[in-house]
Scaffold this motif. Structure first.
Motif, PDB file in Angstrom:
ATOM      1  N   SER A   1       0.838  -1.197   0.000  1.00 24.41           N
ATOM      2  CA  SER A   1       0.000   0.000   0.000  1.00 24.41           C
ATOM      3  C   SER A   1       0.874   1.248   0.000  1.00 24.41           C
ATOM      4  O   SER A   1       1.965   1.262   0.574  1.00 24.41           O
ATOM      5  CB  SER A   1      -0.914   0.015   1.232  1.00 24.41           C
ATOM      6  OG  SER A   1      -1.798  -1.080   1.205  1.00 24.41           O
TER       7      SER A   1
ATOM      8  N   PRO B   1       0.351   7.596   3.027  1.00 21.21           N
ATOM      9  CA  PRO B   1      -0.660   8.657   2.867  1.00 21.21           C
ATOM     10  C   PRO B   1      -0.189   9.796   1.967  1.00 21.21           C
ATOM     11  O   PRO B   1      -0.995  10.424   1.279  1.00 21.21           O
ATOM     12  CB  PRO B   1      -0.897   9.136   4.302  1.00 21.21           C
ATOM     13  CG  PRO B   1      -0.541   7.952   5.147  1.00 21.21           C
ATOM     14  CD  PRO B   1       0.603   7.291   4.449  1.00 21.21           C
ATOM     15  N   GLU B   2       1.124  10.065   1.995  1.00 26.91           N
ATOM     16  CA  GLU B   2       1.690  11.067   1.095  1.00 26.91           C
ATOM     17  C   GLU B   2       2.751  10.385   0.240  1.00 26.91           C
ATOM     18  O   GLU B   2       3.654   9.717   0.752  1.00 26.91           O
ATOM     19  CB  GLU B   2       2.279  12.237   1.873  1.00 26.91           C
ATOM     20  CG  GLU B   2       1.215  13.050   2.606  1.00 26.91           C
ATOM     21  CD  GLU B   2       1.738  14.364   3.143  1.00 26.91           C
ATOM     22  OE1 GLU B   2       2.944  14.424   3.435  1.00 26.91           O
ATOM     23  OE2 GLU B   2       0.949  15.319   3.262  1.00 26.91           O
ATOM     24  N   THR B   3       2.620  10.526  -1.060  1.00 27.65           N
ATOM     25  CA  THR B   3       3.512   9.857  -1.993  1.00 27.65           C
ATOM     26  C   THR B   3       3.849  10.816  -3.120  1.00 27.65           C
ATOM     27  O   THR B   3       3.230  11.879  -3.246  1.00 27.65           O
ATOM     28  CB  THR B   3       2.832   8.572  -2.526  1.00 27.65           C
ATOM     29  OG1 THR B   3       3.761   7.815  -3.303  1.00 27.65           O
ATOM     30  CG2 THR B   3       1.609   8.905  -3.375  1.00 27.65           C
TER      31      THR B   3
ATOM     32  N   GLN C   1      -9.361   5.218  -2.345  1.00 28.70           N
ATOM     33  CA  GLN C   1      -8.554   5.630  -1.193  1.00 28.70           C
ATOM     34  C   GLN C   1      -7.306   6.373  -1.650  1.00 28.70           C
ATOM     35  O   GLN C   1      -6.936   7.408  -1.073  1.00 28.70           O
ATOM     36  CB  GLN C   1      -8.177   4.410  -0.362  1.00 28.70           C
ATOM     37  CG  GLN C   1      -9.330   3.823   0.433  1.00 28.70           C
ATOM     38  CD  GLN C   1      -9.003   2.472   1.039  1.00 28.70           C
ATOM     39  OE1 GLN C   1      -7.855   2.002   0.981  1.00 28.70           O
ATOM     40  NE2 GLN C   1     -10.005   1.824   1.607  1.00 28.70           N
ATOM     41  N   VAL C   2      -6.661   5.851  -2.697  1.00 25.01           N
ATOM     42  CA  VAL C   2      -5.485   6.530  -3.249  1.00 25.01           C
ATOM     43  C   VAL C   2      -5.880   7.870  -3.853  1.00 25.01           C
ATOM     44  O   VAL C   2      -5.187   8.881  -3.675  1.00 25.01           O
ATOM     45  CB  VAL C   2      -4.792   5.641  -4.305  1.00 25.01           C
ATOM     46  CG1 VAL C   2      -3.686   6.409  -5.017  1.00 25.01           C
ATOM     47  CG2 VAL C   2      -4.221   4.382  -3.659  1.00 25.01           C
TER      48      VAL C   2
ATOM     49  N   ASP D   1      -8.460   9.817  -3.047  1.00 25.30           N
ATOM     50  CA  ASP D   1      -8.767  10.761  -1.969  1.00 25.30           C
ATOM     51  C   ASP D   1      -7.494  11.308  -1.331  1.00 25.30           C
ATOM     52  O   ASP D   1      -7.382  12.517  -1.071  1.00 25.30           O
ATOM     53  CB  ASP D   1      -9.620  10.072  -0.891  1.00 25.30           C
ATOM     54  CG  ASP D   1     -11.059   9.855  -1.327  1.00 25.30           C
ATOM     55  OD1 ASP D   1     -11.533  10.581  -2.218  1.00 25.30           O
ATOM     56  OD2 ASP D   1     -11.717   8.957  -0.763  1.00 25.30           O
ATOM     57  N   ALA D   2      -6.535  10.419  -1.082  1.00 25.18           N
ATOM     58  CA  ALA D   2      -5.277  10.843  -0.454  1.00 25.18           C
ATOM     59  C   ALA D   2      -4.526  11.810  -1.360  1.00 25.18           C
ATOM     60  O   ALA D   2      -3.934  12.790  -0.877  1.00 25.18           O
ATOM     61  CB  ALA D   2      -4.416   9.618  -0.137  1.00 25.18           C
TER      62      ALA D   2
ATOM     63  N   ASP E   1      -6.213  15.270  -1.279  1.00 17.91           N
ATOM     64  CA  ASP E   1      -5.928  15.951  -0.014  1.00 17.91           C
ATOM     65  C   ASP E   1      -4.469  16.384   0.073  1.00 17.91           C
ATOM     66  O   ASP E   1      -4.161  17.469   0.591  1.00 17.91           O
ATOM     67  CB  ASP E   1      -6.282  15.034   1.158  1.00 17.91           C
ATOM     68  CG  ASP E   1      -7.785  14.796   1.280  1.00 17.91           C
ATOM     69  OD1 ASP E   1      -8.559  15.607   0.725  1.00 17.91           O
ATOM     70  OD2 ASP E   1      -8.183  13.802   1.920  1.00 17.91           O
ATOM     71  N   GLN E   2      -3.562  15.549  -0.411  1.00 14.73           N
ATOM     72  CA  GLN E   2      -2.138  15.921  -0.411  1.00 14.73           C
ATOM     73  C   GLN E   2      -1.904  17.135  -1.297  1.00 14.73           C
ATOM     74  O   GLN E   2      -1.190  18.070  -0.914  1.00 14.73           O
ATOM     75  CB  GLN E   2      -1.286  14.750  -0.899  1.00 14.73           C
ATOM     76  CG  GLN E   2       0.208  15.075  -0.972  1.00 14.73           C
ATOM     77  CD  GLN E   2       1.030  13.927  -1.543  1.00 14.73           C
ATOM     78  OE1 GLN E   2       0.565  12.797  -1.627  1.00 14.73           O
ATOM     79  NE2 GLN E   2       2.258  14.217  -1.946  1.00 14.73           N
TER      80      GLN E   2
ATOM     81  N   ARG F   1     -11.159  20.226  -2.413  1.00 15.90           N
ATOM     82  CA  ARG F   1     -12.141  19.144  -2.479  1.00 15.90           C
ATOM     83  C   ARG F   1     -13.554  19.687  -2.697  1.00 15.90           C
ATOM     84  O   ARG F   1     -14.341  19.136  -3.478  1.00 15.90           O
ATOM     85  CB  ARG F   1     -12.070  18.306  -1.203  1.00 15.90           C
ATOM     86  CG  ARG F   1     -13.025  17.120  -1.206  1.00 15.90           C
ATOM     87  CD  ARG F   1     -12.867  16.295   0.073  1.00 15.90           C
ATOM     88  NE  ARG F   1     -11.664  15.508   0.041  1.00 15.90           N
ATOM     89  CZ  ARG F   1     -11.581  14.293  -0.500  1.00 15.90           C
ATOM     90  NH1 ARG F   1     -12.647  13.763  -1.085  1.00 15.90           N
ATOM     91  NH2 ARG F   1     -10.463  13.609  -0.477  1.00 15.90           N
TER      92      ARG F   1
END
Length: 467
Positions: free
Chosen positions: A295, A298-300, A349-350, A352-353, A356-357, A368
């Motif tokens: 996975s 959260p920040e990538t 999920q990816v 959304d993250a 947000d990032q 958003r």
């Protein structure tokens, strides 16, 4: 790679200026760093050297040397590697190639990451010069140092945008092909490649359905398949005639997958340029998660395109069009995307993250709430829509064992008259490389074995020979 596009259009009796409306971007891309409060804008010339000096004192001279090496490597690759399908061993007798053997050995045995580190100590500069490996379907620590040539493309040649997007490029190419006699059938699906019997089967034609679902057969003595090579063989040929079998591809590196997020955003976003990169500090963890199928954090590290910065046709006036690409593991079981957050949970999920990032890093706190249109795309979409191997987003990774002559072949080993083009075969990933792969296939149809690009207008010598 502007010369690759220009060459293609010249082969078709046209030119890029005649066929496309290109706009050169003053800022190639804006880069946001997790450890730096302000982004940096990548331009060219003096601006670029000033930027590097600000990031690392004394780096301007090192940059000049690095880009000179990158240009030399690019020119050499263009001359000796990219327009050769390596169907004969004659390249081994090339004196210029043999003369460069010691240098090539170093560039192929060393990683891009170590090559950049040899010249620069700034973490930001190392990321700027290393990230192009992602667009080669791999990571800086796994891409051969030879791929420093990528920096010549964006930092020296600059970045251009075709008005209307890449759809405009496809439309222009299609129109030129039709003008030269091509019969383009949209909404068609190939069912099988028919072959003759015998010890060495030969292409006989293609069975396919048209846009109404009616089955058709087109006889041909040459067929070029531009889909994912393993998918094409598995779907259209019996096992004994497959060059790119599932067993062989099981040992291949599919490169990264991707979660794509396409957004229509109300209002303007001056915080973003046309092209934007967001870099996390811990690249080792970032890339290992992708390579190992884990996975994402959260920040990538992500890429964000805002084509509405240049092209008013892609969004209503006063609003923006965003495209977010999140490199991810090539795992079909992550599922499909969908509209308005309705895709499979791992994909959303990816997505959304990433939204947000982007909002946090670029200081757009209400991003958003301003989203009017949202469509996500996941690894399963790449597999289902394009037959992409393991749901990869780009094509086979450009690792050492999957570059140049070590990449899957453009010719069938078992069926005479069958050729391959696209991102899974030589020379590799990316639209320019795929244009070259099509040219390699065209050369094979014409029986042209010499390396190098076609001379106009040899591609039109026997148009009736190919399907």
């Amino acid at each position: 790679m502007p010369e690759v596009f220009e060459h293609w259009f010249m082969l078709m009796g046209s030119s890029v200026p005649q066929s496309l409306d290109l706009r050169e971007l003053e800022i190639g891309y804006r880069t946001f760093f997790e450890t730096r409060s302000a982004p940096v804008d990548m331009g060219r010339g003096e601006h670029l050297h000033e930027l590097f000096e600000n990031l690392e004192a004394g780096s301007s001279e090192a940059l000049q040397r690095y880009l000179a090496e990158a240009e030399s490597d690019y020119d050499f690759a263009l001359q000796k590697f990219l327009y050769d399908d390596f169907s004969t061993p004659r390249f081994l007798a090339d004196r210029k190639l043999l003369g460069q053997a010691p240098r090539l050995a170093k560039l192929l045995s060393r990683s891009l990451q170590s090559q950049v580190a040899k010249h620069f100590s700034s973490p930001e500069i190392r990321q700027i010069l290393g990230y192009p490996a992602v667009f080669l379907g791999t990571s800086p620590d796994r891409a051969p140092a030879l791929y420093q040539l990528m920096s010549h493309l964006d930092l020296t040649q600059g970045v251009k945008y075709p008005m209307g997007g890449f759809a405009a490029v496809a439309d222009a190419m299609g129109a030129l092909a039709a003008n030269h006699g091509a019969d383009i059938r949209l909404g068609a699906r190939a069912l099988s490649i028919e072959t003759s019997s015998g010890a060495r089967p030969r292409v006989a034609g293609v069975r396919w359905t048209d846009s109404t679902g009616a089955e058709q057969f087109t006889a041909a003595d040459a067929v070029i398949g531009a889909a994912d090579a393993q998918h094409l063989d598995a779907e259209l040929l019996p096992p004994k005639l497959q060059t790119h079998s599932a067993r062989k591809f099981s040992r291949r590196d599919p490169g990264p997958g991707a979660v794509l997020v396409c957004l229509g955003v109300k209002g303007e976003l001056p915080q973003l340029e046309h092209h934007n990169l967001l870099f996390t500090a811990d690249w080792k963890d970032n890339f290992s998660r992708i390579a190992e199928g884990r996975s994402l954090a959260p920040e990538t590290s992500i890429y964000v395109c805002k084509p509405s910065a240049t092209d008013p046709s892609v969004a209503p006036a006063g609003n923006e069009n965003l495209f977010i690409l999140v490199p991810s593991p090539a795992l079909v079981h992550w599922g499909y995307g969908g509209p308005d957050g309705t895709g499979d949970a791992p994909v959303e999920q990816v997505a959304d993250a990433a939204i947000d990032q982007l909002a946090r890093w670029t200081e757009i706190p209400d991003l958003r709430s301003r989203i009017e249109v949202r469509q996500s795309i996941g690894p399963a979409d790449f597999a289902a829509l394009y037959g992409a191997y393991q749901g990869g987003a780009l094509g086979l990774a450009h690792t050492l064992s999957q570059s140049a002559m070590l990449r899957p072949s453009n010719r069938s080993r078992h069926v005479s008259g069958l050729y391959y083009a696209g991102a899974t075969v030589r020379p590799g990933i990316g639209v320019p490389m795929c244009l070259i792969s099509g040219e390699l296939a065209a050369k094979s149809v014409e029986g042209i074995t010499r390396p190098g690009p076609l001379e106009t207008p040899s591609i039109f010598v026997r148009p009736e020979a190919a399907l």
